[in-house]
Design a protein around this motif. Structure first.
Motif, PDB file in Angstrom:
ATOM      1  N   VAL A 153       0.846  -1.203   0.000  1.00 49.30           N
ATOM      2  CA  VAL A 153       0.000   0.000   0.000  1.00 49.30           C
ATOM      3  C   VAL A 153       0.884   1.256   0.000  1.00 49.30           C
ATOM      4  O   VAL A 153       0.606   2.232  -0.712  1.00 49.30           O
ATOM      5  N   LYS A 154       1.953   1.196   0.769  1.00 51.45           N
ATOM      6  CA  LYS A 154       2.873   2.340   0.825  1.00 51.45           C
ATOM      7  C   LYS A 154       3.501   2.593  -0.547  1.00 51.45           C
ATOM      8  O   LYS A 154       3.571   3.743  -1.011  1.00 51.45           O
ATOM      9  N   ALA A 155       3.959   1.520  -1.202  1.00 51.95           N
ATOM     10  CA  ALA A 155       4.591   1.675  -2.523  1.00 51.95           C
ATOM     11  C   ALA A 155       3.600   2.242  -3.532  1.00 51.95           C
ATOM     12  O   ALA A 155       3.953   3.115  -4.344  1.00 51.95           O
ATOM     13  N   ILE A 156       2.363   1.778  -3.456  1.00 51.13           N
ATOM     14  CA  ILE A 156       1.336   2.265  -4.389  1.00 51.13           C
ATOM     15  C   ILE A 156       1.116   3.765  -4.213  1.00 51.13           C
ATOM     16  O   ILE A 156       0.895   4.499  -5.181  1.00 51.13           O
ATOM     17  N   ASN A 157       1.219   4.228  -2.968  1.00 51.89           N
ATOM     18  CA  ASN A 157       0.958   5.650  -2.699  1.00 51.89           C
ATOM     19  C   ASN A 157       2.027   6.594  -3.269  1.00 51.89           C
ATOM     20  O   ASN A 157       1.853   7.807  -3.223  1.00 51.89           O
ATOM     21  N   ARG A 158       3.074   6.038  -3.828  1.00 56.91           N
ATOM     22  CA  ARG A 158       4.045   6.917  -4.497  1.00 56.91           C
ATOM     23  C   ARG A 158       3.463   7.483  -5.788  1.00 56.91           C
ATOM     24  O   ARG A 158       3.827   8.579  -6.215  1.00 56.91           O
ATOM     25  N   THR A 159       2.577   6.711  -6.411  1.00 58.36           N
ATOM     26  CA  THR A 159       2.045   7.168  -7.702  1.00 58.36           C
ATOM     27  C   THR A 159       0.517   7.207  -7.754  1.00 58.36           C
ATOM     28  O   THR A 159      -0.058   7.739  -8.696  1.00 58.36           O
ATOM     29  N   ALA A 160      -0.151   6.599  -6.778  1.00 56.64           N
ATOM     30  CA  ALA A 160      -1.630   6.571  -6.786  1.00 56.64           C
ATOM     31  C   ALA A 160      -2.108   6.713  -5.341  1.00 56.64           C
ATOM     32  O   ALA A 160      -1.313   6.872  -4.424  1.00 56.64           O
ATOM     33  N   ARG A 161      -3.418   6.673  -5.131  1.00 62.16           N
ATOM     34  CA  ARG A 161      -3.952   6.817  -3.781  1.00 62.16           C
ATOM     35  C   ARG A 161      -4.580   5.500  -3.322  1.00 62.16           C
ATOM     36  O   ARG A 161      -5.402   4.919  -4.022  1.00 62.16           O
ATOM     37  N   ALA A 162      -4.181   5.059  -2.131  1.00 64.49           N
ATOM     38  CA  ALA A 162      -4.730   3.815  -1.569  1.00 64.49           C
ATOM     39  C   ALA A 162      -4.620   3.846  -0.049  1.00 64.49           C
ATOM     40  O   ALA A 162      -3.781   4.553   0.504  1.00 64.49           O
ATOM     41  N   GLY A 163      -5.486   3.109   0.611  1.00 64.79           N
ATOM     42  CA  GLY A 163      -5.429   2.986   2.063  1.00 64.79           C
ATOM     43  C   GLY A 163      -5.844   1.581   2.454  1.00 64.79           C
ATOM     44  O   GLY A 163      -6.404   0.834   1.644  1.00 64.79           O
ATOM     45  N   ALA A 164      -5.555   1.207   3.699  1.00 66.55           N
ATOM     46  CA  ALA A 164      -5.873  -0.148   4.167  1.00 66.55           C
ATOM     47  C   ALA A 164      -6.839  -0.086   5.345  1.00 66.55           C
ATOM     48  O   ALA A 164      -6.709   0.766   6.220  1.00 66.55           O
ATOM     49  N   LEU A 165      -7.792  -0.997   5.337  1.00 66.60           N
ATOM     50  CA  LEU A 165      -8.751  -1.100   6.437  1.00 66.60           C
ATOM     51  C   LEU A 165      -8.638  -2.508   7.020  1.00 66.60           C
ATOM     52  O   LEU A 165      -8.940  -3.492   6.334  1.00 66.60           O
ATOM     53  N   ALA A 166      -8.202  -2.585   8.274  1.00 63.84           N
ATOM     54  CA  ALA A 166      -8.084  -3.883   8.945  1.00 63.84           C
ATOM     55  C   ALA A 166      -9.378  -4.164   9.691  1.00 63.84           C
ATOM     56  O   ALA A 166      -9.803  -3.363  10.525  1.00 63.84           O
TER      57      ALA A 166
END
Ligand code: SF4
Length: 420
Positions: free
Chosen positions: A264-277
């Motif tokens: 998720v962190k790597a994706i946030n370099r170029t796009a927007r994402a978050g995690a829900l546990a």
């Protein structure tokens, strides 16, 4: 503090709506109705977990009395015996800890007096999540953000509706164009958005290793489905990753959570994402938050006045302590459901049960005190943290059975132990 989607609806309707305390989604759009046999029902809410939880409550709860070694007694005698057990214990464990914020705060004070260790019923899952958070950090998102922003939801190796029956209702906004991709599992049949599944039978750890190599290291991987999904994430407006820490099998769940957060962190370099546990059941999120706030450490911490705090995820695991015979008293708290004492508790270890009124107390060799307590949201008000820990929901009593709260029992025990 952002409102939950259902809070807004409830307030707009101005109706007398009730907040359900039985899972960390804390749905607040429910109308409770008494049944003919003096039970509680939610006739307009389709939730199997709520239905099963309400079935534990009945008119007999008002007549449930405290007990010492299985013999009914009055509250004063039970408190006196419980205080005596705690006074003679040198290394007690406060376990279960299925309570709300006020219960956790009062237990912390008692714990500090007794030099007790604190662990939760879901301590293993909490420890995995805490460890991943400490080591890697977290790109977390909230229910409201998933509902209002996500156009791509990735459910990783779990089936949310099994433990959280209204998850999709709460997280997927009606009328929005949302795609759900299940990775490493079958499609959850309760998902009402457009759903597909990839890599159903692949080990989640293998999938995470490959995916991480691809998004973090830019390496080619022999998994076209994952490569294609990564391209979809890049073009999505907002991607929500949903996972259940308790669904990762084996002793290395923290590594899986860390790997997922790394992606998720790597994706946030170029796009927007978050995690829900999806976690925090039976007050786990609330108690962990309250104890962390009070002590600076999460659960699995030993607290004693005049001594340094001692946090140890492995040594202070309930199962480990019980199996090694390392505790000399157990205070067991279970206010949401009748949770049995741990099977590994030695029969001669003194036990104090602050339990749901329908708890069956076992015959034991060691002194055993049972005190029936109020369930937050049923017999008393209270506060619980929601699954995303961004909202603290107030709870209101749903019936008028008079039972003491965990907080009031813990405070009375602390008072009884205090030198006069
Ligand atoms: S999903 Fe959870 S909070 Fe919502 S009604 Fe069901 S048990 Fe209660």
């Amino acid at each position: 503090m952002p409102d939950s989607p259902t809070t807004s609806n409830a307030q707009a309707a101005g109706a007398n709506l009730w907040t359900c305390p039985f899972c960390p989604l804390l749905c607040d759009d429910i109308t409770l109705a008494p049944t003919g046999d003096q039970r509680l029902a939610a006739p307009h809410t389709a939730c199997t977990r709520l239905e099963a939880s309400l079935a534990h409550f009945g008119p007999q709860d008002a007549n449930r009395h405290p007990a010492i070694d299985g013999q009914p007694t009055d509250l004063a005698s039970a408190l006196s015996q419980a205080a005596a057990i705690l006074s003679s214990a040198r290394r007690p464990l406060f376990g279960g800890l299925a309570t709300d914020v006020a219960g956790a705060r009062a237990l912390y004070e008692l714990c500090a007096q007794c030099g007790a260790i604190l662990d939760h019923l879901h301590g293993d899952t909490l420890a995995d999540s805490n460890r991943a958070l400490q080591d890697r950090g977290s790109f977390f998102t909230t229910l409201s953000e998933v509902r209002s922003r996500a156009d791509l939801v990735i459910v990783f190796a779990c089936r949310p509706s099994q433990r959280y029956p209204r998850f999709y209702e709460r997280a997927i906004g009606e009328g929005r164009d949302v795609n759900i991709v299940f990775v490493g599992c079958d499609i959850d049949e309760a998902a009402h958005a457009r759903a597909e599944a990839i890599l159903r039978d692949t080990d989640p750890f293998d999938t995470l290793a490959l995916w991480s190599a691809h998004v973090e290291g830019g390496r080619p991987i022999p998994t076209p489905d994952l490569v294609a999904l990564t391209e979809r994430i890049k073009t999505a407006h907002y991607t929500a990753f949903v996972y259940e820490p308790s669904a990762f099998a084996g002793p290395h769940a923290a590594l899986a959570i860390e790997a997922l957060q790394r992606i998720v962190k790597a994706i946030n370099r170029t796009a927007r994402a978050g995690a829900l546990a999806l976690t925090g059941d039976d007050g786990a999120a609330s108690v962990n938050q309250a104890i962390t706030w009070l002590s600076g450490f999460p659960l699995r911490t030993r607290v004693a006045y005049g001594m340094p705090l001692d946090h140890d995820t492995h040594r202070y695991r309930t199962e480990t302590l019980l199996r090694r015979g390392e505790i000399d008293a157990l205070l067991w708290v279970s206010s949401f459901a009748p949770e049995p004492l741990p099977a590994s508790l030695a029969d001669d270890v003194p036990a104090i049960i602050l339990g749901h009124p329908s708890t069956q107390t076992p015959a034991r060799k060691g002194p055993t005190v049972f005190i029936p307590v109020a369930t937050p949201g049923i017999d008393s008000g209270g506060h619980l943290f929601r699954v995303d820990t961004s909202v603290v929901a107030p709870l209101a009593a749903a019936r008028s059975v008079v039972l003491p709260t965990v907080a009031s029992i813990a405070s009375q025990l602390a008072q009884a132990r205090r030198p006069s």
